[in-house]
Scaffold this motif. Structure first.
Motif, mmCIF file in Angstrom:
data_model
loop_
_atom_site.group_PDB
_atom_site.id
_atom_site.type_symbol
_atom_site.label_atom_id
_atom_site.label_comp_id
_atom_site.label_asym_id
_atom_site.label_seq_id
_atom_site.Cartn_x
_atom_site.Cartn_y
_atom_site.Cartn_z
ATOM 1 N N ASN A 157 0.848 -1.182 0.000
ATOM 2 C CA ASN A 157 0.000 0.000 0.000
ATOM 3 C C ASN A 157 0.891 1.242 0.000
ATOM 4 O OD1 ASN A 157 -1.890 2.063 0.767
ATOM 5 N ND2 ASN A 157 -3.228 0.410 1.470
ATOM 6 N N TYR A 158 0.566 2.224 -0.818
ATOM 7 C CA TYR A 158 1.369 3.443 -0.911
ATOM 8 C C TYR A 158 1.418 4.229 0.395
ATOM 9 C CZ TYR A 158 2.480 3.486 -5.891
ATOM 10 O OH TYR A 158 3.007 3.210 -7.123
ATOM 11 N N ASP A 159 0.412 4.115 1.229
ATOM 12 C CA ASP A 159 0.420 4.923 2.447
ATOM 13 C C ASP A 159 1.114 4.236 3.626
ATOM 14 O OD1 ASP A 159 -1.487 3.063 3.183
ATOM 15 O OD2 ASP A 159 -3.097 4.500 3.486
ATOM 16 N N ARG A 160 1.792 3.136 3.372
ATOM 17 C CA ARG A 160 2.562 2.443 4.416
ATOM 18 C C ARG A 160 4.008 2.285 3.968
ATOM 19 N NH1 ARG A 160 -1.837 -1.676 4.397
ATOM 20 N NH2 ARG A 160 -3.468 -0.732 5.635
ATOM 21 N N GLN A 161 4.904 2.243 4.942
ATOM 22 C CA GLN A 161 6.306 2.022 4.609
ATOM 23 C C GLN A 161 6.488 0.614 4.067
ATOM 24 O OE1 GLN A 161 8.836 2.847 7.971
ATOM 25 N NE2 GLN A 161 9.187 4.901 7.198
ATOM 26 N N CYS A 162 7.457 0.494 3.147
ATOM 27 C CA CYS A 162 7.770 -0.804 2.568
ATOM 28 C C CYS A 162 8.888 -1.478 3.334
ATOM 29 C CB CYS A 162 8.205 -0.618 1.118
ATOM 30 S SG CYS A 162 6.816 -0.362 0.057
ATOM 31 N N PRO A 163 9.121 -2.741 3.067
ATOM 32 C CA PRO A 163 10.198 -3.448 3.751
ATOM 33 C C PRO A 163 11.587 -3.121 3.196
ATOM 34 C CG PRO A 163 8.995 -4.951 2.332
ATOM 35 C CD PRO A 163 8.284 -3.632 2.282
ATOM 36 N N ALA A 164 11.673 -2.272 2.193
ATOM 37 C CA ALA A 164 12.981 -1.922 1.618
ATOM 38 C C ALA A 164 13.724 -0.974 2.548
ATOM 39 C CB ALA A 164 12.796 -1.272 0.249
ATOM 40 N N GLU A 165 14.948 -0.668 2.183
ATOM 41 C CA GLU A 165 15.800 0.212 2.968
ATOM 42 C C GLU A 165 15.088 1.518 3.296
ATOM 43 O OE1 GLU A 165 16.329 -1.131 0.073
ATOM 44 O OE2 GLU A 165 18.324 -2.008 -0.095
ATOM 45 N N GLY A 166 15.020 1.844 4.552
ATOM 46 C CA GLY A 166 14.409 3.095 4.978
ATOM 47 C C GLY A 166 12.923 3.196 4.691
ATOM 48 N N GLY A 167 12.274 2.096 4.379
ATOM 49 C CA GLY A 167 10.849 2.123 4.083
ATOM 50 C C GLY A 167 10.510 2.624 2.697
ATOM 51 N N GLY A 168 11.534 2.739 1.832
ATOM 52 C CA GLY A 168 11.341 3.277 0.490
ATOM 53 C C GLY A 168 10.498 2.408 -0.415
ATOM 54 N N GLN A 169 9.888 3.061 -1.374
ATOM 55 C CA GLN A 169 9.083 2.388 -2.389
ATOM 56 C C GLN A 169 10.012 1.839 -3.483
ATOM 57 O OE1 GLN A 169 5.793 2.209 -1.889
ATOM 58 N NE2 GLN A 169 5.798 3.559 -0.141
ATOM 59 N N PRO A 170 9.512 0.982 -4.371
ATOM 60 C CA PRO A 170 10.350 0.466 -5.461
ATOM 61 C C PRO A 170 10.973 1.599 -6.267
ATOM 62 C CG PRO A 170 8.241 -0.677 -5.411
ATOM 63 C CD PRO A 170 8.147 0.456 -4.434
ATOM 64 N N GLY A 171 12.266 1.500 -6.543
ATOM 65 C CA GLY A 171 12.984 2.497 -7.323
ATOM 66 C C GLY A 171 13.561 3.629 -6.502
ATOM 67 N N GLU A 172 13.158 3.772 -5.250
ATOM 68 C CA GLU A 172 13.639 4.874 -4.425
ATOM 69 C C GLU A 172 14.979 4.615 -3.743
ATOM 70 O OE1 GLU A 172 10.518 6.059 -1.772
ATOM 71 O OE2 GLU A 172 9.312 6.902 -3.383
ATOM 72 N N PRO A 173 15.240 3.413 -3.208
ATOM 73 C CA PRO A 173 16.551 3.202 -2.594
ATOM 74 C C PRO A 173 17.677 3.386 -3.627
ATOM 75 C CG PRO A 173 15.037 1.470 -1.931
ATOM 76 C CD PRO A 173 14.360 2.256 -3.035
ATOM 77 N N ILE A 174 18.844 3.746 -3.159
ATOM 78 C CA ILE A 174 19.969 3.993 -4.051
ATOM 79 C C ILE A 174 20.223 2.792 -4.952
ATOM 80 C CG2 ILE A 174 22.466 4.398 -4.132
ATOM 81 C CD1 ILE A 174 22.120 6.054 -1.574
ATOM 82 N N ASN A 175 20.306 3.067 -6.245
ATOM 83 C CA ASN A 175 20.565 2.072 -7.294
ATOM 84 C C ASN A 175 19.523 0.953 -7.377
ATOM 85 O OD1 ASN A 175 22.835 3.307 -8.372
ATOM 86 N ND2 ASN A 175 24.158 2.367 -6.838
ATOM 87 N N CYS A 176 18.334 1.200 -6.877
ATOM 88 C CA CYS A 176 17.256 0.222 -6.973
ATOM 89 C C CYS A 176 16.678 0.268 -8.391
ATOM 90 C CB CYS A 176 16.157 0.543 -5.947
ATOM 91 S SG CYS A 176 14.725 -0.561 -6.046
ATOM 92 N N ARG A 177 16.495 -0.890 -8.982
ATOM 93 C CA ARG A 177 15.937 -0.978 -10.326
ATOM 94 C C ARG A 177 14.533 -1.550 -10.327
ATOM 95 N NH1 ARG A 177 18.992 -4.856 -13.025
ATOM 96 N NH2 ARG A 177 19.425 -5.728 -10.986
ATOM 97 N N CYS A 178 13.934 -1.664 -9.149
ATOM 98 C CA CYS A 178 12.588 -2.226 -9.019
ATOM 99 C C CYS A 178 11.544 -1.189 -9.435
ATOM 100 C CB CYS A 178 12.344 -2.646 -7.574
ATOM 101 S SG CYS A 178 13.499 -3.903 -6.973
ATOM 102 N N VAL A 179 10.337 -1.680 -9.706
ATOM 103 C CA VAL A 179 9.228 -0.806 -10.087
ATOM 104 C C VAL A 179 7.971 -1.214 -9.323
ATOM 105 C CG1 VAL A 179 10.114 -0.312 -12.407
ATOM 106 C CG2 VAL A 179 8.563 -2.246 -12.054
ATOM 107 N N ALA A 180 7.050 -0.244 -9.219
ATOM 108 C CA ALA A 180 5.741 -0.485 -8.626
ATOM 109 C C ALA A 180 4.744 -0.671 -9.753
ATOM 110 C CB ALA A 180 5.339 0.696 -7.748
ATOM 111 N N ARG A 181 4.161 -1.866 -9.840
ATOM 112 C CA ARG A 181 3.145 -2.118 -10.866
ATOM 113 C C ARG A 181 1.771 -1.927 -10.240
ATOM 114 N NH1 ARG A 181 2.910 -7.960 -12.603
ATOM 115 N NH2 ARG A 181 1.264 -8.007 -11.074
ATOM 116 N N ALA A 182 1.012 -1.004 -10.803
ATOM 117 C CA ALA A 182 -0.321 -0.697 -10.255
ATOM 118 C C ALA A 182 -1.226 -1.897 -10.329
ATOM 119 C CB ALA A 182 -0.916 0.467 -11.035
#
Length: 182
Positions: A157-182
């Motif tokens: 869910n966009y309104d909750r922190q993710c399990p990635a580094e610092g709670g970032g969304q896909p593509g936000e952590p440094i050098n992350c190549r992941c994406v959020a598919r709607a």
């Protein structure tokens, strides 16, 4: 120091504006292709103005180890490239050829900043059209981080922190190549 900061801020704003315009066009085309709904008339780059300014301010604050003259030259080169429709690949090449950045540093800067900006723009566009959840998608290759591999294909869910580094969304952590598919 203030002039240097203002120059970097202006450069970053120009780059992000150009990328936001391209992103808006691609996003509208993707929604149209997938759902046969033309949202091009209801989404505009102007809708992102506040987000772009915040994102640009945060990123320009990271540039601290180059002198004012170099920042000005890079700003002029970047504006010239983007005004002629050139992309990040050309900017990366200029950063190495003209300004002497290493290939690795130029590639990292270009890839990370545009990837992070794209992730931010995707999130903003998704929420604008009412999308509240997404599926975390990795590039599914050997370079995917174990933490990201563990969440690949899971819904968030966009309104909750993710399990990635610092709670970032896909593509936000440094050098992350992941994406959020709607």
């Amino acid at each position: 120091r203030w002039r240097l900061s203002a120059t970097v801020q202006g450069l970053t704003n120009a780059i992000f504006e150009a990328e936001a315009a391209r992103h808006t066009e691609r996003f509208a085309a993707a929604v149209n292709a997938a759902f046969r709904v033309d949202i091009g008339r209801i989404i505009r780059v102007e809708d992102l103005r506040d987000k772009l300014e915040t994102f640009a301010a945060r990123n320009s604050a990271l540039i601290t180890n180059i002198n004012e003259e170099l920042v000005g030259r890079i700003a002029q080169t970047t504006l010239d490239l983007f005004s002629r429709g050139r992309g990040v690949t050309e900017l990366r090449k200029r950063l190495t050829d003209v300004f002497g950045f290493s290939q690795k540093r130029a590639r990292t800067i270009a890839r990370n900043e545009i990837g992070s900006l794209t992730a931010q723009l995707n999130r903003e566009r998704h929420t604008q059209i009412g999308v509240t959840t997404y599926v975390w998608m990795t590039s599914r290759d050997e370079r995917v981080r174990p933490l990201h591999r563990a969440v690949d294909g899971t819904e968030h869910n966009y309104d909750r922190q993710c399990p990635a580094e610092g709670g970032g969304q896909p593509g936000e952590p440094i050098n992350c190549r992941c994406v959020a598919r709607a």
